[in-house]
Scaffold this motif. Sequence first.
Motif, PDB file in Angstrom:
ATOM      1  N   VAL A  59      36.077  65.274  61.394  1.00 31.55           N
ATOM      2  CA  VAL A  59      34.850  64.499  61.184  1.00 31.55           C
ATOM      3  C   VAL A  59      35.137  63.077  61.629  1.00 31.55           C
ATOM      4  N   VAL A  60      34.345  62.585  62.564  1.00 29.61           N
ATOM      5  CA  VAL A  60      34.527  61.217  63.070  1.00 29.61           C
ATOM      6  C   VAL A  60      33.297  60.412  62.658  1.00 29.61           C
ATOM      7  N   ILE A  61      33.535  59.347  61.906  1.00 35.01           N
ATOM      8  CA  ILE A  61      32.442  58.475  61.489  1.00 35.01           C
ATOM      9  C   ILE A  61      32.451  57.254  62.409  1.00 35.01           C
ATOM     10  N   GLY A  62      31.306  56.998  63.039  1.00 33.69           N
ATOM     11  CA  GLY A  62      31.202  55.848  63.942  1.00 33.69           C
ATOM     12  C   GLY A  62      31.109  56.300  65.388  1.00 33.69           C
ATOM     13  N   ALA A  63      30.278  55.599  66.163  1.00 38.56           N
ATOM     14  CA  ALA A  63      30.085  55.969  67.573  1.00 38.56           C
ATOM     15  C   ALA A  63      30.094  54.715  68.442  1.00 38.56           C
ATOM     16  N   GLY A  64      30.947  53.763  68.091  1.00 39.28           N
ATOM     17  CA  GLY A  64      31.078  52.541  68.896  1.00 39.28           C
ATOM     18  C   GLY A  64      32.164  52.697  69.940  1.00 39.28           C
ATOM     19  N   GLY A  65      32.701  51.576  70.392  1.00 36.33           N
ATOM     20  CA  GLY A  65      33.702  51.586  71.461  1.00 36.33           C
ATOM     21  C   GLY A  65      34.962  52.335  71.070  1.00 36.33           C
ATOM     22  N   ALA A  66      35.470  52.094  69.873  1.00 34.92           N
ATOM     23  CA  ALA A  66      36.720  52.735  69.457  1.00 34.92           C
ATOM     24  C   ALA A  66      36.530  54.243  69.310  1.00 34.92           C
ATOM     25  N   SER A  67      35.353  54.646  68.863  1.00 35.53           N
ATOM     26  CA  SER A  67      35.075  56.067  68.671  1.00 35.53           C
ATOM     27  C   SER A  67      35.245  56.844  69.979  1.00 35.53           C
ATOM     28  N   ARG A  68      34.899  56.230  71.090  1.00 34.12           N
ATOM     29  CA  ARG A  68      35.010  56.919  72.387  1.00 34.12           C
ATOM     30  C   ARG A  68      36.455  57.312  72.688  1.00 34.12           C
ATOM     31  N   ALA A  69      37.384  56.399  72.371  1.00 32.81           N
ATOM     32  CA  ALA A  69      38.802  56.701  72.621  1.00 32.81           C
ATOM     33  C   ALA A  69      39.292  57.777  71.650  1.00 32.81           C
ATOM     34  N   ILE A  70      38.822  57.700  70.389  1.00 36.13           N
ATOM     35  CA  ILE A  70      39.233  58.697  69.394  1.00 36.13           C
ATOM     36  C   ILE A  70      38.736  60.091  69.802  1.00 36.13           C
ATOM     37  N   LEU A  71      37.481  60.154  70.257  1.00 28.08           N
ATOM     38  CA  LEU A  71      36.922  61.448  70.683  1.00 28.08           C
ATOM     39  C   LEU A  71      37.737  62.017  71.840  1.00 28.08           C
ATOM     40  N   ALA A  72      38.042  61.173  72.831  1.00 30.32           N
ATOM     41  CA  ALA A  72      38.826  61.661  73.981  1.00 30.32           C
ATOM     42  C   ALA A  72      40.177  62.180  73.505  1.00 30.32           C
ATOM     43  N   GLY A  73      40.807  61.439  72.589  1.00 34.62           N
ATOM     44  CA  GLY A  73      42.119  61.847  72.079  1.00 34.62           C
ATOM     45  C   GLY A  73      42.046  63.176  71.342  1.00 34.62           C
ATOM     46  N   LEU A  74      41.062  63.319  70.464  1.00 34.01           N
ATOM     47  CA  LEU A  74      40.945  64.555  69.671  1.00 34.01           C
ATOM     48  C   LEU A  74      40.607  65.751  70.569  1.00 34.01           C
ATOM     49  N   ILE A  75      39.719  65.547  71.529  1.00 30.59           N
ATOM     50  CA  ILE A  75      39.354  66.646  72.448  1.00 30.59           C
ATOM     51  C   ILE A  75      40.591  67.083  73.222  1.00 30.59           C
ATOM     52  N   ASP A  76      41.329  66.110  73.759  1.00 32.38           N
ATOM     53  CA  ASP A  76      42.485  66.445  74.608  1.00 32.38           C
ATOM     54  C   ASP A  76      43.613  67.089  73.804  1.00 32.38           C
TER      55      ASP A  76
END
Length: 280
Positions: free
Chosen positions: A131-148
Amino acid sequence: MSHPDRFLLAGVMGWPIMHSRSPKLHNYWLERYGLVGAYVPLAIPASGLEAALRALPALGFSGCNLTIPHKEAALRIVDEVSPLAQRIGAVNCVVVREDGSLEGRNYDAFGFTASLRERAPDLRFDAGPAVVIGAGGASRAILAGLIDEGVPEIRLINRSPERAQALAAEFGGPVRALPWEERGQALHGAAILVNTTSQGMVGEAPLDLALEALPVDALVVDIVYVPLETPLLASARTRGNRTVDGLGMLLHQGRPAFEAWFGVDPQVTPELRAMIEATL
Ligand SMILES: NC(=O)c1ccc[n+]([C@@H]2O[C@H](COP(=O)([O-])OP(=O)(O)OC[C@H]3O[C@@H](n4cnc5c(N)ncnc54)[C@H](OP(=O)(O)O)[C@@H]3O)[C@@H](O)[C@H]2O)c1
């Protein structure tokens, strides 16, 4: 690696910049690995970014980090953008190449996943939903990291729902946007919870999130690092969840940048962490 004829240089461009811990981090490593050089804070307003970046080769800089407000603007200035930085939509590290051209990279996703590996070595990213809370700039890097890393399902929740929906559409794959009102229920069965909002930071309200539905074996991560233990992490720890603070992400994103500039893969040690912690 020694460079007897060269004073190594790198820095961080931002506006404002004096709050940045990156000079302490990189200067610690320069000294630790016996390299002669310096990493300096560079106060660059948005209007001066292009000229400042273009001056790096002439000044003998190996590269620089970028922080607020330059991470997105740099994408359009550098000569080549790495595929990951393109996907994240931001550059946090510029490398000056032999021919003087500039390459934009992003090591925030690396910093995030390396921090989790360090603090929770037995973590399996494919163990369950995040579960990722937040969709700002930092969230984009977290999403890429978790997906990869192969996280099978990512429930993305943001106060402003349209930003979460836009990110879910852009990243696709396992990312699904859920409404802000459902953030409590969304924790059912989660293996990882990450706060990527600014809530919980010093001067901000705590993140408004009830943890009752979160399994006690879930890992709770906050990327805020001032304070080191946010109210979210304190609540999670009290109910028995393992927690990871935001400092490790900051420290680990510096490693590949330092290696790209200076040829040494530096270590994040307890001594380094304590030194930076003392400045928070
Ligand atoms: N540890 C590290 O290395 C590291 C790296 C990068 C960033 N960070 C930290 O991460 C945090 C976010 O940075 P960012 O660059 O992503 O900022 P950002 O792009 O401005 O995004 C801010 C996020 O916080 C949310 N938010 C703000 N106020 C809120 C509130 N009252 N209630 C609920 N959500 C709220 C925003 O939601 P809306 O869309 O609804 O406004 C958005 O999702 C900062 O604290 C930053 O210091 C840490």
